[in-house]
Design an enzyme around this catalytic site. Structure first.
Site: not given
Length: 216
Positions: A7, A32, A34, A36, A65, A67, A136, A141-144, A174-176, A196-197
């Site tokens: 991402s 990916h 995102d 927003m 994606h 959002m 999700m 809305g927020f990374g990390g 997607d996420g974490g 992402g991170s």
């Protein structure tokens, strides 16, 4: 086939082009993206100009994606900008069936996604139509953010729904996601991994190499 989708929300935008080349050459399958709007989610990210710009520099698959509220207004714009897949939120669609039809009419792959609180029954109306379902595993809305462990059961139940219908639908998460929980996500039934991170922080090439080892 398992696919890795870094991402760019976590990339260094000062050297974005170089980092996209790195992930592509290292074997990432998708990029990916995102999008927003500050309405559907609190954050604002990027839109058509950025996608058009990076499209000129790479042929990697653009997994967009959205959002955003009322995504139908912008589907043609994203197609022209270079999207290969457009995923929309079930919560943002006035008529999900019509939205997916509109995406497919543009010659693109289509996806439907749902927030952590949204039940799987809400996407049944388009499950037979889409190429991918994005689950999700954080609040969008927020990374990390940390991975929500309740997602494992949701992935497993989605996989059962897909198999019962005899579909070949990808399950994207997607996420974490990191090297510690990646195997559990895959074992639950996912085959498209967004990160992402854990990809862009540190040594990108080594990070992707380690992800790919587990995903084999």
């Amino acid at each position: 086939m398992n696919k890795l989708a870094p991402s760019i929300l976590a990339a260094d935008f000062n050297i974005l082009g170089e980092q996209i080349r790195q992930v592509s050459e290292a074997g990432a399958n998708y990029l990916h993206i995102d999008v927003m709007d500050g309405v559907f989610v609190p954050s604002i990210s990027f839109g058509f100009p950025l996608i058009e710009s990076i499209r000129k520099e790479t042929d990697i698959f653009f997994d967009c994606h959205l959002m955003i509220t009322d995504p139908d207004r912008y589907l043609l714009n994203f197609a022209k900008a270079g999207a290969d897949n457009i995923t929309v939120h079930i919560e943002a669609c006035k008529d999900p069936v019509e939205t997916i039809k509109n995406i497919k009419s543009l010659g693109l792959k289509s996806g439907i996604t749902l927030c952590p609180e949204t039940p799987l029954k809400d996407i049944e109306c388009v499950l037979d139509m889409v190429d991918m379902v994005l689950v999700m595993s954080v609040h969008p809305g927020f990374g990390g953010q940390a991975f929500l462990t309740s997602t494992f059961e949701k992935i497993e139940n989605l996989k059962k729904m897909i198999d019962e219908r005899g579909l070949n639908t990808d399950i994207e998460v997607d996420g974490g996601i990191n090297l510690k929980n990646l195997r559990l996500v895959l074992d639950s039934g996912a085959n498209v991994i967004v990160s992402g991170s854990s990809i862009f922080n540190g040594d990108i090439l080594n990070n992707i190499r380690e992800f790919k080892k587990i995903m084999k």
